[in-house]
Write a protein that holds these residues in place. Structure first.
Motif, PDB file in Angstrom:
ATOM      1  N   MET A 109       9.899   9.352  11.499  1.00 27.69           N
ATOM      2  CA  MET A 109      10.680   9.767  12.576  1.00 27.69           C
ATOM      3  C   MET A 109      10.654   8.989  13.833  1.00 27.69           C
ATOM      4  O   MET A 109      11.337   8.752  14.577  1.00 27.69           O
ATOM      5  N   ALA A 113      13.229   6.892  16.006  1.00 23.13           N
ATOM      6  CA  ALA A 113      13.617   7.483  17.477  1.00 23.13           C
ATOM      7  C   ALA A 113      13.290   6.337  18.425  1.00 23.13           C
ATOM      8  O   ALA A 113      13.951   6.021  19.317  1.00 23.13           O
ATOM      9  N   GLU A 248      16.691  17.915   8.191  1.00 20.97           N
ATOM     10  CA  GLU A 248      16.079  17.267   9.341  1.00 20.97           C
ATOM     11  C   GLU A 248      16.762  16.347  10.052  1.00 20.97           C
ATOM     12  O   GLU A 248      16.681  16.085  11.113  1.00 20.97           O
ATOM     13  N   TRP A 249      17.450  15.387   9.340  1.00 19.40           N
ATOM     14  CA  TRP A 249      17.974  14.210   9.769  1.00 19.40           C
ATOM     15  C   TRP A 249      19.156  14.770  10.655  1.00 19.40           C
ATOM     16  O   TRP A 249      19.451  14.214  11.815  1.00 19.40           O
ATOM     17  N   CYS A 252      17.846  15.832  13.870  1.00 23.20           N
ATOM     18  CA  CYS A 252      16.980  14.714  14.670  1.00 23.20           C
ATOM     19  C   CYS A 252      18.282  13.812  15.380  1.00 23.20           C
ATOM     20  O   CYS A 252      17.811  13.421  16.464  1.00 23.20           O
ATOM     21  N   THR A 255      19.610  14.964  18.677  1.00 27.90           N
ATOM     22  CA  THR A 255      18.408  14.606  19.506  1.00 27.90           C
ATOM     23  C   THR A 255      18.045  13.386  19.953  1.00 27.90           C
ATOM     24  O   THR A 255      17.858  13.058  21.294  1.00 27.90           O
ATOM     25  N   GLU A 285      15.282  19.456  25.069  1.00 29.83           N
ATOM     26  CA  GLU A 285      15.757  19.382  23.362  1.00 29.83           C
ATOM     27  C   GLU A 285      15.010  20.821  22.914  1.00 29.83           C
ATOM     28  O   GLU A 285      15.473  21.687  21.996  1.00 29.83           O
ATOM     29  N   LEU A 300       9.997  18.291  13.467  1.00 33.78           N
ATOM     30  CA  LEU A 300      10.315  16.713  13.486  1.00 33.78           C
ATOM     31  C   LEU A 300      11.225  16.430  14.842  1.00 33.78           C
ATOM     32  O   LEU A 300      11.073  15.371  15.131  1.00 33.78           O
ATOM     33  N   GLU A 301      12.129  17.335  15.232  1.00 39.95           N
ATOM     34  CA  GLU A 301      12.847  17.166  16.483  1.00 39.95           C
ATOM     35  C   GLU A 301      11.949  16.860  17.677  1.00 39.95           C
ATOM     36  O   GLU A 301      12.142  16.294  18.579  1.00 39.95           O
ATOM     37  N   ALA A 304      10.947  13.409  17.506  1.00 44.25           N
ATOM     38  CA  ALA A 304      12.036  12.566  17.859  1.00 44.25           C
ATOM     39  C   ALA A 304      12.406  12.371  19.398  1.00 44.25           C
ATOM     40  O   ALA A 304      12.720  11.268  19.909  1.00 44.25           O
TER      41      ALA A 304
END
Lengths: 510, 167
Positions: A109, A113, A248-249, A252, A255, A285, A300-301, A304
């Motif tokens: 990730m 990102a 999750e994708w 993200c 973000t 975020e 995970l964000e 990212a």
């Protein structure tokens, strides 16, 4: 000239691809080493690149800086130690993900990102720099002095936790830049009768001292304090999951896009840099998050956002350098030194005088992003595991010897070694007492130009210093600088007030 | 004493640092105000050095007062583990300066082996065989890379002029 011409130059000289590849490999590896920043490594490598052609040297260092910024995320996620300052925010969710056995997912990730952020930032650089340069070409000494002044006080007030210490660091940087021969009268200034000081201090020994030697002191201090080093972690990446769910994708991607735009905007302003961008994006975020309870525990964000923002700074931080001759970050200041050493004048005219070089550099930057993206996506965990096995105690003595060579080889002068040693001690004291070496070095680089612009402005005018009041663009830049500084002063007073309240409430509860 | 314990100990380090900064900025202020000027210029070669060093003098005075150890509240001062810092900074700086002298005496390769051994010792490497091997490797590698491949000049070392006469 345009970006396609840049790609054509690279295609016609395949050895440039090797420099890009070398920049990617060295940058990612060095960035992933806890404590060793990309700026420090660039400072070490600059003297070696004097033996390269200007295009090869600049491509190698520019890509190294980009890849190094990304590499910092590997150390932040795997070792809970940011490889670079700009990865500090990544640790907050990256390391919890590693502890949950999801380090590979976090690294992937971070790679996606970083690549997205860097790409968006580079688009802004490619299209924005030419536009801005065509406008700034009409600027005279008063506008340039206003820009230098704005950069000086923004860098001083924003780059460090303490506004005063940041501005003092920048002031000392300018004072050191003014030591030597006066550019207008030709007389010696602040040289204390020492003949060698008339040529001023060399950039490279000073950079190596401030960024590398002070780091060596700091690391030795840490090793002595711990009395043990050894691997920080060994097996946490071995069986980790690389799976990232569709949900999750979905969380993200927006973000990454928002953080990239924020980072790119912050990167345009001199001095703000990736450390500010990553924390600003992380905070923003987190405020918007749909699952705020997971932030800080392994979202995970949370990886990212800072990674997209800190890499988005990389391209736009070159805009002030290429269009105004004002470095926006430490790496840009180093690159400015390299441009100067190779006899290339940075500033608005660079697109007409060295257009091919600049667009080749842009094209190399895009290829470098693709390169570190592939290396990071497929080999990130492996690089992390390999670095974890290396005992840092064996690395730093080698860097010590490299520093000696770097400082000496710039002018084959042993005096430069003493300069490096002195600035090593100064850099270490600056770290300890929370002054900013970055503000110092950026101010050092712009110091002479700022003084010349100021004196030329006043000489050209019949109204003396009031010439700045007659130039609207100069007024705008000066006002921006003053406004940002006032904002930072108010902000630091508020923080101090909050801290005092916390201490008082702690005292009451005890 | 653990690192945490030593770090919590209050020290006058920042006060001393502020005094040193004050002294240096006064010297720069005096030196800057004595440089040659062109009478035509309103803003001349003295202007920026004097303005900036006066600002640093002002800051140092304020900082010295804020961090004066006699004050009961030392809330503004940075807490520094001075003893540990001295154990690192002094020997490494001495080695760096000694390195220059040693390169003149014995030449780059030998000086590098000696210096690497000393630095490895400071970084707490105590296996002397490993340290010697690493030092020899680093010296040979850097000499080949920089002196032979890149063609950098290093002093040969005057001692080698006398060594053949010993045999």
């Amino acid at each position: 000239m345009n970006i396609f011409d840049g790609f054509q130059v690279i295609a016609s000289a395949p050895q440039l691809l090797l420099y890009i590849l070398a920049g990617v490999i060295v940058g990612v590896s060095v960035g992933a080493m806890p404590g060793l920043s990309a700026a420090a490594v660039i400072a070490l490598i600059v003297p070696i690149t004097l033996y390269f052609e200007p295009t090869s040297a600049l491509i190698f260092l520019y890509v190294l800086g980009k890849a190094g910024r990304y590499g910092g995320s590997i150390a932040a996620i795997l070792f809970n130690t940011p490889g670079t300052v700009s990865s500090a925010a990544t640790m907050q969710d990256g390391y919890p993900l590693t502890k949950q056995g999801r380090s590979t997912a976090a690294l992937r990730m971070a790679t996606v990102a970083s690549v997205s952020g860097d790409f968006i930032g580079d688009l802004l650089l490619i299209f924005g720099a030419v536009l801005i340069a065509s406008y700034t070409e009409t600027f005279g000494p008063p506008e340039f002095f206003a820009i230098y002044f704005m950069a000086f006080i923004i860098i001083g007030s924003v780059i460090s936790d303490s506004v005063m210490k940041g501005i003092v660091s920048a002031a000392i940087g300018v004072i050191v830049a003014l030591i030597g021969t006066d550019p207008i009268t030709g007389g010696a200034r602040m040289t204390f009768g020492i003949l060698e000081l008339e040529r001023g201090f060399g950039l490279i020994p000073m950079l190596v001292g401030l960024f590398v030697i002070s780091e060596l002191f700091d690391q030795a201090h840490g090793i002595l304090a711990r009395r043990q080093t050894g691997p920080i972690m060994k097996n946490e990446t071995a069986n980790s999951s690389a799976k990232i769910s569709w949900l999750e994708w979905k969380l993200c991607i927006p973000t990454i896009l928002r953080s990239s735009v924020l980072g790119a905007f912050i990167g345009c302003l001199p001095g703000l840099g990736s450390a500010v961008a990553c924390f600003a994006a992380y905070g923003e975020e987190k405020r918007r998050a749909k699952r705020p309870h997971l932030w800080g525990k392994g979202a995970l964000e949370g990886v990212a956002a800072p990674e997209a923002a800190n890499n988005a700074v990389s391209g736009p931080s070159m805009i002030p350098l290429l269009t105004l001759g004002v470095p926006g970050s430490t790496i840009a200041a180093l690159l400015m030194g390299v441009f100067t050493i190779h006899g290339i004048q940075v500033g608005p005219s660079i697109f007409s005088t060295s257009g091919e070089l600049v667009f080749t550099l842009f094209a190399a930057g895009l290829l470098g992003i693709a390169g570190y993206g592939l290396v990071g996506f497929y080999f990130g965990p492996w690089i992390g595991r390999t670095i974890a096995r290396i005992d840092e105690r064996y690395i730093y003595p080698f860097i010590f010897v490299m520093s000696f060579i770097a400082a000496y080889s710039a002018a084959y002068s042993f005096l430069d070694i003493y300069v490096m040693a002195a600035f090593g001690v100064i850099g270490y004291l600056m770290r300890v007492f929370k002054f900013s070496a970055s503000a110092f070095i950026i101010a050092f680089v712009i110091g002479k130009g700022a003084e010349e612009a100021l004196r030329q402005s006043v000489l050209l005018s019949n109204d003396g210093i009031m010439i700045f009041a007659e130039r609207p663009i100069a007024i705008v830049f000066i006002c921006i600088g003053v406004a940002v500084t006032l904002f930072r002063i108010i902000q630091s007073f508020r923080r101090r007030g909050e801290k005092t309240l916390d201490v008082q409430s702690d005292g009451v509860s005890k | 004493m653990t690192n945490e314990e030593s770090l919590t100990r209050k020290s006058p380090s920042e006060f001393v640092f502020s005094l040193i900064l004050l002294a240096i900025s006064i010297v720069i202020l005096v030196s800057g105000s004595q440089s040659k000027v062109d009478e035509v210029e309103t803003i001349n070669s003295r202007s920026l050095p004097v303005i900036l060093s006066s600002f640093v003098v002002f800051f140092s005075v304020i900082r010295s007062m804020q961090t004066y150890p006699g004050f009961e509240k030392l809330k503004f001062t940075e807490i520094v583990d001075t003893e540990m810092a001295m154990r690192v900074v002094v020997p490494l700086t001495a080695i760096m300066i000694g390195y220059v002298e040693l390169v003149h005496i014995s030449g780059y390769p030998v000086a590098t082996v000696v210096v690497m051994l000393a630095v490895l010792w400071i970084y707490h490497v105590r296996h002397w065989k490993q340290a010697l091997l690493i030092s020899l490797f680093a010296s040979a590698l850097s000499y080949i890379a920089f002196a032979k491949l890149l063609g950098m000049y290093f002093p040969a070392g005057w001692i080698w002029k006398y060594v053949p006469s010993l045999f």
